[in-house]
Each structure stands twice: as structure tokens, then as C-alpha cells.
Design a protein around this motif. Structure first.
Motif, PDB file in Angstrom:
ATOM      1  N   LYS A  78       0.828  -1.213   0.000  1.00  0.00           N
ATOM      2  CA  LYS A  78       0.000   0.000   0.000  1.00  0.00           C
ATOM      3  C   LYS A  78       0.863   1.264   0.000  1.00  0.00           C
ATOM      4  O   LYS A  78       0.504   2.277  -0.629  1.00  0.00           O
ATOM      5  N   LEU A  79       2.001   1.233   0.681  1.00  0.00           N
ATOM      6  CA  LEU A  79       2.886   2.397   0.721  1.00  0.00           C
ATOM      7  C   LEU A  79       3.567   2.627  -0.622  1.00  0.00           C
ATOM      8  O   LEU A  79       3.910   3.765  -0.949  1.00  0.00           O
ATOM      9  N   GLY A  80       3.759   1.553  -1.376  1.00  0.00           N
ATOM     10  CA  GLY A  80       4.413   1.688  -2.670  1.00  0.00           C
ATOM     11  C   GLY A  80       5.899   1.448  -2.576  1.00  0.00           C
ATOM     12  O   GLY A  80       6.538   1.690  -1.535  1.00  0.00           O
ATOM     13  N   SER A  81       6.456   0.988  -3.657  1.00  0.00           N
ATOM     14  CA  SER A  81       7.885   0.664  -3.678  1.00  0.00           C
ATOM     15  C   SER A  81       8.766   1.907  -3.677  1.00  0.00           C
ATOM     16  O   SER A  81       9.933   1.849  -3.308  1.00  0.00           O
ATOM     17  N   GLY A  82       8.218   3.038  -4.107  1.00  0.00           N
ATOM     18  CA  GLY A  82       9.018   4.261  -4.173  1.00  0.00           C
ATOM     19  C   GLY A  82       9.251   4.907  -2.820  1.00  0.00           C
ATOM     20  O   GLY A  82      10.172   5.725  -2.669  1.00  0.00           O
ATOM     21  N   ASN A  83       8.436   4.585  -1.815  1.00  0.00           N
ATOM     22  CA  ASN A  83       8.586   5.184  -0.483  1.00  0.00           C
ATOM     23  C   ASN A  83       9.520   4.331   0.366  1.00  0.00           C
ATOM     24  O   ASN A  83       9.272   3.149   0.594  1.00  0.00           O
ATOM     25  N   LYS A  84      10.598   4.949   0.817  1.00  0.00           N
ATOM     26  CA  LYS A  84      11.565   4.236   1.645  1.00  0.00           C
ATOM     27  C   LYS A  84      11.183   4.375   3.115  1.00  0.00           C
ATOM     28  O   LYS A  84      11.779   5.135   3.876  1.00  0.00           O
ATOM     29  N   VAL A  85      10.148   3.627   3.481  1.00  0.00           N
ATOM     30  CA  VAL A  85       9.662   3.647   4.855  1.00  0.00           C
ATOM     31  C   VAL A  85      10.086   2.343   5.521  1.00  0.00           C
ATOM     32  O   VAL A  85       9.771   1.248   5.029  1.00  0.00           O
ATOM     33  N   GLY A  86      10.808   2.442   6.629  1.00  0.00           N
ATOM     34  CA  GLY A  86      11.225   1.262   7.364  1.00  0.00           C
ATOM     35  C   GLY A  86      10.142   0.797   8.319  1.00  0.00           C
ATOM     36  O   GLY A  86       9.640   1.580   9.129  1.00  0.00           O
ATOM     37  N   LEU A  87       9.755  -0.470   8.214  1.00  0.00           N
ATOM     38  CA  LEU A  87       8.730  -1.057   9.078  1.00  0.00           C
ATOM     39  C   LEU A  87       9.389  -2.052  10.018  1.00  0.00           C
ATOM     40  O   LEU A  87      10.090  -2.970   9.570  1.00  0.00           O
ATOM     41  N   PHE A  88       9.157  -1.878  11.316  1.00  0.00           N
ATOM     42  CA  PHE A  88       9.772  -2.721  12.340  1.00  0.00           C
ATOM     43  C   PHE A  88       8.674  -3.315  13.221  1.00  0.00           C
ATOM     44  O   PHE A  88       7.836  -2.581  13.747  1.00  0.00           O
ATOM     45  N   VAL A  89       8.686  -4.628  13.361  1.00  0.00           N
ATOM     46  CA  VAL A  89       7.685  -5.324  14.176  1.00  0.00           C
ATOM     47  C   VAL A  89       8.186  -5.417  15.609  1.00  0.00           C
ATOM     48  O   VAL A  89       9.320  -5.867  15.851  1.00  0.00           O
ATOM     49  N   MET A  90       7.346  -4.991  16.558  1.00  0.00           N
ATOM     50  CA  MET A  90       7.681  -5.068  17.987  1.00  0.00           C
ATOM     51  C   MET A  90       6.774  -6.085  18.667  1.00  0.00           C
ATOM     52  O   MET A  90       5.559  -6.122  18.434  1.00  0.00           O
ATOM     53  N   ALA A  91       7.362  -6.917  19.507  1.00  0.00           N
ATOM     54  CA  ALA A  91       6.610  -7.882  20.304  1.00  0.00           C
ATOM     55  C   ALA A  91       7.223  -7.937  21.695  1.00  0.00           C
ATOM     56  O   ALA A  91       8.295  -7.380  21.941  1.00  0.00           O
TER      57      ALA A  91
END
Length: 523
Positions: A78-91
Motif C-alpha cells: 500500500k505504501l508503494g515501492s518508491g517510499n523508503k519507509v522502514g517497518l519494524f515489528v515489535m513484540a
């Protein structure tokens, strides 16, 4: 297909109502579409892109962690490949999973936190957050049938509260109730969700204006009649002018969890009914939740007799926690007791057993994790509100109960009493006790190394007070406590220099020693 958890039942499922065409259309959607709707992928991506966040922490509770990889994949698409957004999973959050874990997010330098699952919507201190409540299953026709039949026999005005996981269905329930009861002139108020995104600065301004969560204050809302505005656990509602919250019947839609206990204890003077959507039944008996107050009052009486108090920091992200820690320290000091601040994550009996010198602990956390069942703990664990009752001389419990510690911050400032305090009667000890200790009150030089030296010297004097006694007195500080519980070993007799005669011990097997006269009977 709705997402299912075999251990927990349905988690984040789609709305289960055969009478709604939207639900029928949703049931025919692919699993990926259901995932996007249940976890609000589009709204989450919009929140991230509009604020230009580049490092995003995704906080999942234990029961939703298995869906994290699919959520990350959908969100990345959904964010698109052009957006360099880092996603980090926390548990495995540091404290309660209902609060935003700002400590874990700071480890990876996150700009914001996306919180999934049950939440208390407590305001954060530094990071903005977006909360995805989920969509718990509920049958709207069955719910409306139960509620309309009960409302027809009850003439009191009604306020409808609910768990945030049912917020997606409340508008449909409201419409269906109006259609089912067209001729009934019933005062029915549905609470609204305060927000799904949290901005620390905005929350601080709101706290100064409308009061903190869990409070009721008189306001004049635009487009609404002048009355009382109440808020609790992320919900907000307005009462009509001249009405008090005790005049209403409170209906809770949701399970019997910490959020419901927060409602029961906060509005203890109201008649409360709970609708269990899972079992499709109306529960009118909430005496079990109200019975909690009896034990809480007992813990307050135990706290009054405490000498050393431990302050448990149960949150490092909820706004105002540092102010409450300082306020509790000042309260404990003015009561003539010693305070120790402890940060240990989620408390349990094993952790607190390492601090036996503390007679009572004060747990500073959000409202939905504040009540710890301390029956298995060596020392009771109380809330800041209970601490103010226990350590403020002359305070009385009027029946009201405050769960949110932020509601206590705006209370009156503590005043130092220059007159010596009189002895008070302890119900647990059955006699009069002195709370104030005539010691270093007012001495400004007892800081740092000098304070430790004075405490150690006093502890040694306490130890020599009665050499023959196993109990060396009542310790007033941690140093004194460690001295009194230390192992002294074998003590030699200083007055007698002659050695004691030795004795020959027993010999043989444990089943029959040689010096025993009678042989053991054989079966």
C-alpha cells in the motif's frame, strides 16, 4: 474468512450479521481483502504518508503476532515501492500491551508507533501513535433484540459504553435500536471514540482543558446542550444539563476485561449492565467486580502500617508518569516513610521477592493495568489513589475510586505539617502507632555519602541494642533492614575460655540406629 486464533477465539474478525448486505459482501471477499479491512491497511498507510514518517514501529500483542508478516506485506504494498519507509515489528512489550511501547520504539529510532489490538488510549510522552482497534465479531440483530427488550422494562436514561474493538458496529446498533423502538421516548446516549491517533502535544493541551481520561467536567460543547462531559478509556460522551452520571444506567458492550473493571470501579454508584457479544447474553450482576473494593480497602489499611515503600514504575511512555513519581515520593516523605523507586518491567511475585525490605509497593501505570492481584506477592501492591488515602493523614474514602493517575496530578499540593503528628489507631495491629519518625526532617545536609554514613551508623546502633534478640527492632531504611536480616553465625561465649566437652553422635542407618533399644517392626 475472518482471522481466527485457536487459543483466543476470533481475533479481528469481520462483522457477523446476516441482515447486513455489507457483511455479506465482505464474506465473499478474498482473505487478503479481509486482512486489509480488519487491520485498516489503507488508513494506516495514509497516516504514515501524510506525516512523512520514515521509521515506523508496528506493535503487536502476543495473540496477533502471527499475522505480523502478512500485515507488513500488505502495508508495504500500500505504501508503494518508491517510499523508503522502514517497518519494524515489535513484540513482548516492556509493560502492558495496551499501552504504546515508546521504549521499544526508541531502540530503533522510530518516528511513530502503529498499535494493534486492545488499547487503553493513554496519551504518549514523545512519539505519535496510530491505534488499530480491530473488529470483533458481534451479531447486530441478536444484540438489538436483547437490548430493546431490556430497555423496554427499564425507565432510566441509558449511556452505552463499549470496548474499542466493537466501535465499528456501534453506528449500526444505534440505527437498529431506533428502528426497533420508534415509539419509546428513551434518553439513549452512545459514547464516541475520542480518537484513533495520538499526538503527545495535542493530548497535553487536552488534558489541561477538558480533564484527563476517566473524569467528568462541565463544558459547553458546540452543537450540544450545556452539560457534563465524561471520558473514560478513550470514550467520550456528554450528559444533559442537570444530569449526573449516577442518574444513568450504564450499558457495556464487550467482555469482562480490564476495561470493564475500569468502568465498574470508576462509576461505582451507577447501575451497570453488560452485554456479552460472544455468549449473546445480558449480564446484570456485576457484584463480583464491585467486591474488589473490599480488598482494595484492606490493602489501604495495610499500607498505612508500612515503613518502607517501593514505587514500581509500570510505564515509561504514558504522559505524566514522571510527575506522579515525584508526587508519590513527596507524599511518602511527608508521611515519615522511606521511598525506593524500582523499574523492572512487568512485576511478578519473583521479581518483587528480591525487595523484601519494602512493606508495600505503589504501582504507577495506566488505568487498565493498575489493579494487580497481589495475593501471591509478599507485600501488597496498591495504586497511587490508594497511596494518597493511606499516607495522607485525615483522608477518608468516600466511595469514589480514581483509576487514572493523571487525575491525581491536578489535585491540591501537599503541605508539610510542622506540628508533631498524633499517634493513630491501626486496625491491623490493634493499637496506636506512630507514623512520624523524629529524625532527619529538615536537615538539608543529609544527602549523598553523608546520608548513607548516618544511616549505616544508625543501623549499627540498632544492631547492638539487644544482642540476645533475634528481632533487632523495626527497620526504618534499607540499610537497617539488611543489618537485621544478615546471618550472624555461631557466637562464642566471651566469659568462658574452657572448651565444651564433645559428644559422640549417633551411628548406624537412619532406619535403625545402634543406640536405639527397640528394633523397627517388619511388615
Amino acid at each position: 474468512m475472518p482471522l481466527q486464533d485457536p487459543a483466543q477465539g476470533s481475533v479481528f474478525p469481520s462483522l457477523s450479521s446476516s441482515s447486513w448486505s455489507r457483511t455479506q459482501r465482505r464474506a465473499s471477499l478474498p482473505a487478503a481483502m479481509n486482512l486489509e479491512l480488519n487491520f485498516e491497511i489503507s488508513r494506516t498507510a495514509e497516516f504514515i504518508l501524510n506525516r512523512n514518517f520514515t521509521r515506523v514501529a508496528l506493535q503487536f500483542p502476543d495473540d496477533l503476532l502471527k499475522h505480523s508478516t502478512k500485515v507488513v506485506t500488505c502495508l508495504r504494498n500500500k505504501l508503494g515501492s518508491g517510499n523508503k519507509v522502514g517497518l519494524f515489528v515489535m513484540a513482548d512489550t516492556t509493560f502492558g500491551s495496551c499501552c504504546v511501547d515508546e521504549v521499544g520504539a526508541s531502540h530503533i529510532g522510530a518516528d511513530c508507533v502503529i498499535h494493534y489490538g486492545h488499547t487503553c488510549l493513554s496519551p504518549t510522552s514523545t512519539l505519535p501513535a496510530f491505534c488499530v482497534f480491530g473488529k470483533a465479531s458481534i451479531s447486530i440483530p441478536l444484540c438489538v433484540e436483547k437490548l430493546s427488550s431490556y430497555f423496554g422494562t427499564n425507565g432510566k436514561p441509558i449511556v452505552v459504553l463499549y470496548g474499542l474493538e466493537y466501535a465499528h458496529a456501534i453506528s449500526h446498533i444505534k440505527e437498529a435500536l431506533v428502528e426497533a423502538m420508534p415509539k419509546t421516548k428513551l434518553e439513549l446516549i452512545f459514547a464516541d471514540v475520542m480518537c484513533s491517533s495520538i499526538n503527545p502535544l495535542e493530548d497535553h493541551r487536552k488534558s489541561n482543558g477538558l480533564g484527563y481520561l476517566g473524569s467528568c467536567s462541565s463544558v459547553n460543547s458546540l452543537g450540544a446542550a450545556t452539560g457534563t462531559r465524561c471520558s473514560l478509556g478513550g470514550l467520550i460522551w456528554d450528559l444533559l444539563e442537570g444530569r449526573r452520571v449516577e442518574d444513568y444506567l450504564l450499558l457495556w458492550i464487550g467482555p469482562d476485561n480490564s476495561a470493564f473493571s475500569n468502568v465498574v470501579l470508576t462509576f461505582i454508584g451507577c447501575e451497570i449492565v453488560r452485554y456479552d457479544a460472544t455468549e449473546d447474553q445480558l449480564v446484570t450482576d456485576v457484584s463480583q467486580q464491585k467486591r474488589i473494593l473490599k480488598r482494595r480497602y484492606y490493602l489501604v489499611e495495610r499500607a498505612k502500617d508500612a515503613n518502607m515503600v517501593g514505587i514500581l514504575v509500570g510505564t515509561l511512555g504514558v504522559a505524566g508518569y514522571l510527575h506522579m513519581i515525584h508526587q508519590m515520593k513527596e507524599l511518602i516523605m511527608l508521611a515519615g516513610k522511606k521511598a525506593y523507586t524500582l523499574v523492572m518491567g512487568r512485576p511478578n511475585p519473583a521479581k518483587l521477592a528480591n525487595f523484601p525490605e519494602c512493606d508495600v509497593f505503589i504501582y504507577i501505570s495506566c488505568a487498565q493495568t493498575a489493579l494487580l492481584d497481589s495475593k501471591e506477592f509478599l507485600a501488597p501492591v496498591i495504586t497511587p489513589f490508594e497511596a494518597m488515602l493511606a499516607f495522607s493523614r485525615g483522608s477518608q474514602w468516600t466511595g469514589t475510586y480514581v483509576m487514572e493517575f493523571r487525575d491525581l496530578i491536578s489535585s491540591s499540593q501537599l503541605e508539610v505539617s510542622k506540628q508533631p503528628e498524633e499517634a493513630r489507631f491501626s486496625f491491623l495491629k490493634g493499637g496506636y502507632v506512630e507514623d512520624f519518625e523524629l529524625q532527619e526532617n529538615g536537615d538539608g545536609d543529609n544527602d549523598g555519602t553523608l546520608a548513607l554514613a548516618n544511616a549505616t551508623e544508625k543501623a549499627l546502633q540498632l544492631r547492638n541494642r539487644d544482642p540476645d534478640s533475634l528481632v533487632k527492632g523495626i527497620a526504618k531504611s534499607g540499610t537497617e533492614f539488611f543489618v537485621t536480616r544478615s546471618y550472624h553465625g555461631l557466637e562464642t561465649q566471651a566469659n568462658s575460655s574452657s572448651p565444651e566437652p564433645y559428644l559422640i553422635g549417633r551411628s548406624g542407618k537412619a532406619s535403625g540406629y545402634k543406640d536405639e533399644k527397640s528394633e523397627p517392626e517388619t511388615l
